[in-house]
Design an enzyme around this catalytic site. Sequence first.
Site, PDB file in Angstrom:
ATOM      1  CB  ALA A 198      -0.951   0.000   1.195  1.00 21.86           C
ATOM      2  CE  LYS A 226       8.755  -0.150   1.742  1.00 26.09           C
ATOM      3  NZ  LYS A 226       8.497   0.733   0.591  1.00 26.09           N
ATOM      4  CG  ASP A 249       6.088 -10.271   4.212  1.00 27.93           C
ATOM      5  OD1 ASP A 249       5.324 -10.252   3.215  1.00 27.93           O
ATOM      6  OD2 ASP A 249       7.227 -10.768   4.178  1.00 27.93           O
ATOM      7  CB  CYS A 319       6.373   0.758 -12.523  1.00 33.65           C
ATOM      8  SG  CYS A 319       7.488   0.436 -11.143  1.00 33.65           S
TER       9      CYS A 319
END
Length: 382
Positions: A198, A226, A249, A319
Amino acid sequence: MLEDVLNELRRVYGSLTQRLVESLATPPRRLYIRVNTLRTTVEEVLEEMEKEGVRARKDEEVDEAVYVELEGPFKLPGDIDKAFIVDEKTAASVMMGSNLYRPGVLKADSIRRGELVKVVSKHGFYVGVVEAAMSSSELFRVNKGLIGVNITSVYRAPKINELSVYRKGLIYPQGLPAMVTTLFLNPREGDLVADLNASPGGKTGHVVQYTKGKSRIIAFDRNTPKIEVLKTNLEKLGLNINVLAIPYDSRYAHLDFNLNEKVNKVLIDPPCSNLGVRPKLTFDKTLTDILNNANYQKQFLKTAYSILKKGGIAVYSTCTLTLRENEEVVSYAVKELGFESVEADSRFSRLDKVYFEDIVGYRFHPLNSDMPGYFIALLKKP
C-alpha cells in the site's frame, strides 16, 4: 549483466529494444496529478493553479486526472567544474527541476555555500546546476536537508509541492497508469478491499476517493516506516476514511488474519525491477534481480487467492517491462492457483491489450504513448 536484461526486453520489444532504451532515458512530457474530488473539483484546481502561474490541463480519459507539461530539454552550461555526485533517483529528480537534498548525495568536491555546482549521477550523467545551500564540510555532518537550489536542469517542471492546492490536500502527484489501475479494480461502496503493497498510499487513497469513503480498506506494507508514510499522506488528503493500515508482510496475511474468503477486491502492486520508470538514466538490474522479483511477486498472488471471496477480483500491476514479472506471473496465477484472467474496461486509448498463453493483460508502452512502462492484469477467483 546488462545484456541479459536487454534480452528480456527483446522478448517484448524485439527490434525496437534500442528505441525503447532511448525513450526510457527521457521523462514523459506530461506530469500527472490526481485531483482529490472528495474535497474539490477539477475545475477549481485548474483555476487555482492558473492563479499561481501553473498551466494544467484535464486528461482526455481519466476524469480526476490533470497534467502539466515538462519544458525542455535545455542545454546545460559547460564551464562549471565542481560537482555533487548523486544516486540515480536523485539525478532523475534534479533532471526534472527539483532541488537537491542530502539523502541522495554520494560525493562532493570542495564546495562553498552559494557556489554554482553541477549535479552528476554516479554513472556520469550531467543533469543540472544548483546553488549550494551549504558547504561540503557542512554537508557530511548532516543526513537531511536542502543541499542545493536548482538553477537550471535538462527539463523543467512546476514544483507541485509548493502549490497551495498541494498544501491543502486537494491534489496528489500520481502517474496516470497508477490511476487506471484503481479504475480497473472498480471498487464499490461497501466492498472490503485489501491493498497488499500500500505505501505510499496513492492507490489506497484513490479507492477511498472512488468509493466516496464507503468502502473498507486494509492497507498492508512490510514495515512501520512505510505505513507511517501512508498514514501521513492519507491524513493530509482526508482520505483515511475506513482505512486500517497495518505494518506487516502481506504474503502471510492469509495465515495470520481472519480474512480468508472475506475480501471483495485486492490490489497487488509488488516490488519489481522498475524498468518502466522514466527517466531511467542507467540499467542497474540483473537477470537474477528479475527472477527473484518474479518469485516474490507470485507469493502475493497466493495470498490474494486465499483471502478473496468467490467471484472476487484482484488487480496485479507493475512499473516494469519484462514478461517474467508480468505476463508469466499472471499466467502462473491462472495455471497454478486457479484464477481466471478477465478482460478489463479498455476504453483507454493509450493502453495496449496483450495476449500471452492463457491470459490477457494491458500495457502502457513508452514508445507509442509517451508513458512510463506499466503492466496491469485483472484476475477473478471463480
